[in-house]
Design a protein around this motif. Sequence first.
Motif, short mmCIF file in Angstrom:
data_model
loop_
_atom_site.label_atom_id
_atom_site.label_comp_id
_atom_site.label_asym_id
_atom_site.label_seq_id
_atom_site.Cartn_x
_atom_site.Cartn_y
_atom_site.Cartn_z
N TYR A 12 73.89 19.69 148.23
CA TYR A 12 73.21 19.31 147.23
C TYR A 12 74.04 19.04 146.15
N ILE A 13 75.19 19.73 145.67
CA ILE A 13 75.81 19.35 144.62
C ILE A 13 76.44 18.24 144.69
N LEU A 14 76.94 18.00 145.88
CA LEU A 14 77.89 16.54 146.04
C LEU A 14 76.76 15.28 146.10
N HIS A 15 75.54 15.53 146.49
CA HIS A 15 74.46 14.63 146.34
C HIS A 15 74.12 14.38 144.80
N SER A 54 75.16 10.49 140.40
CA SER A 54 75.43 9.94 138.80
C SER A 54 76.57 9.19 138.67
N PRO A 55 76.76 8.45 137.25
CA PRO A 55 77.82 7.86 137.26
C PRO A 55 79.25 8.54 137.25
N PRO A 56 80.03 7.85 137.85
CA PRO A 56 81.59 8.88 137.79
C PRO A 56 81.88 8.74 136.54
N SER A 57 82.69 9.78 136.15
CA SER A 57 83.08 9.91 134.64
C SER A 57 84.83 11.03 135.14
N LYS A 58 85.75 10.04 134.07
CA LYS A 58 87.13 10.40 134.38
C LYS A 58 87.01 12.21 133.77
N ILE A 83 79.97 13.33 154.89
CA ILE A 83 80.14 11.87 154.74
C ILE A 83 78.70 11.38 154.65
N LEU A 84 77.62 11.97 155.41
CA LEU A 84 76.34 11.39 155.44
C LEU A 84 75.69 11.63 154.10
N THR A 85 76.10 12.82 153.44
CA THR A 85 75.41 12.81 152.10
C THR A 85 76.00 11.77 151.21
N TRP A 86 77.38 11.40 151.23
CA TRP A 86 77.96 10.58 150.49
C TRP A 86 77.27 9.33 150.80
N TYR A 87 76.94 8.87 152.20
CA TYR A 87 76.67 7.60 152.53
C TYR A 87 75.21 7.18 152.06
N HIS A 88 74.57 8.45 152.06
CA HIS A 88 73.11 8.39 151.51
C HIS A 88 72.86 8.49 150.10
N SER A 89 73.84 8.49 149.13
CA SER A 89 73.69 8.41 147.72
C SER A 89 73.97 7.10 147.29
N SER A 90 73.58 7.05 145.74
CA SER A 90 73.77 5.89 144.93
C SER A 90 75.21 5.38 144.92
N ALA A 91 76.13 6.28 145.20
CA ALA A 91 77.57 6.06 144.91
C ALA A 91 77.88 5.09 145.85
N THR A 126 87.22 8.11 142.95
CA THR A 126 86.49 7.40 141.75
C THR A 126 85.76 8.53 141.05
N TYR A 127 85.06 9.47 141.86
CA TYR A 127 84.28 10.42 141.33
C TYR A 127 85.07 11.74 140.90
N TRP A 128 86.39 11.96 141.32
CA TRP A 128 87.56 12.95 140.72
C TRP A 128 86.73 14.23 141.58
N VAL A 129 86.45 13.92 142.84
CA VAL A 129 85.89 15.01 143.86
C VAL A 129 87.12 15.39 144.58
N HIS A 130 87.75 16.61 144.63
CA HIS A 130 88.68 17.03 145.51
C HIS A 130 88.42 18.10 146.55
N ILE A 131 88.23 17.70 147.74
CA ILE A 131 87.67 18.57 149.15
C ILE A 131 88.69 19.16 149.72
N ARG A 132 88.55 20.50 149.72
CA ARG A 132 89.67 21.20 150.91
C ARG A 132 88.64 22.00 151.50
N LEU A 133 89.39 22.62 152.74
CA LEU A 133 88.65 23.20 153.80
C LEU A 133 89.54 24.15 154.14
N PHE A 134 88.90 25.49 154.35
CA PHE A 134 89.86 26.61 154.81
C PHE A 134 89.03 27.41 156.12
N SER A 135 89.52 27.59 157.00
CA SER A 135 89.18 28.46 158.11
C SER A 135 89.59 29.93 157.94
N GLY A 136 89.13 30.84 158.87
CA GLY A 136 89.67 32.22 158.97
C GLY A 136 88.81 33.21 158.52
#
Length: 325
Positions: free
Chosen positions: A135-138, A143-147, A172-180, A213-223
Amino acid sequence: MAWEAETARKPFSEVSLDSVLETMPPKISHSPLTVPLSNGSVLTIPRRDLFDARFQLISQGTGDVEGPESAELMSALQFLDNPSDLVPLVYEGGLKTWECSVDLATYLSGIDYGARSTKTRILEIGCGTAIPTLYILHSIFSSPPSKEREIHVHLQDYNASVLQLITIPNIILTWYHSSAVRTFRSGGLEDHAESALNITPQLLDTFRKSLETYWVHIRLFSGSWESFDLGITGGRYDLVLTSETIYRLDSLPSLIHLMQRACHLDDDSGQYLCLVAAKAVYFGVGGGVAEFTQCVEATNQGARVETVLEKKSGVNRKVMSVQWL
Ligand SMILES: C[S@@+](CC[C@H](N)C(=O)[O-])C[C@H]1O[C@@H](n2cnc3c(N)ncnc32)[C@H](O)[C@@H]1O
């Protein structure tokens, strides 16, 4: 069965986004999930189909991989057929979307959760299909990217295979279906059938560029929660989210300890929002809202658990906000 040999808790480990993107299959099929928004409208979020993840595992030949990774993938295969099964400390249910995650997304749609600040760090604990984060990523990708706005999104799941097979494909699916993506479609991205997305090198490249472009940094952690290392992830978060994670009494202390550390370090008084979505009672497993609240209060005297959204249709469900002292 593959999981009987495993007894120890899985240790904390970072799963590299690049390595997950490199192992994406050529196509992912998906189905829509409807999220009611607080303004009365609905948002449709595409989610990867489990049969498709199963197909990926089979076609990649899980047997070719050796060691603990192979055991993890073998059990993922087993659980893809029974996504509601929970086997403590082996597979904890992340392949399936649990209903409170939708409640949490609904709640987020009606509040200012801080994503407009200059730098926001978000952690979803026990993310699984990651509906609140989607939801948040959508919203961000719509919205327009902002530095001036930088978002760090950290996703934790007990099972690395869940992050690889479900969480990242859903992002990826959420991104693909967004206006970005419209901005990038002029660069030659082809249109895709409604229920499947072709994963081409160009699409993945565009996804990576979009994150920049959207200044989104994704990291993944398991355990396991007790092993989650805030020193490695970069310290406290502004928004901590978790849904359907309070079901087992045994794991409540480690979950609560992580939530508390993730929001509020001893030497820090920054603002944060800590939201927990859960069923009032988890029949047959022992956990529930009352047990969670007691455990929070026992861990941190002075902490407050407040119900911010309640759903009474069907099984009673709540979204709670926790304030640590
Ligand atoms: C029932 S699933 C819920 C998934 C998702 N949040 C949802 O609501 O659809 C529970 C999640 O918590 C995580 N989890 C459960 N126990 C854990 C533990 N002891 N350590 C780390 N993660 C755990 C699992 O990986 C899983 O993603």
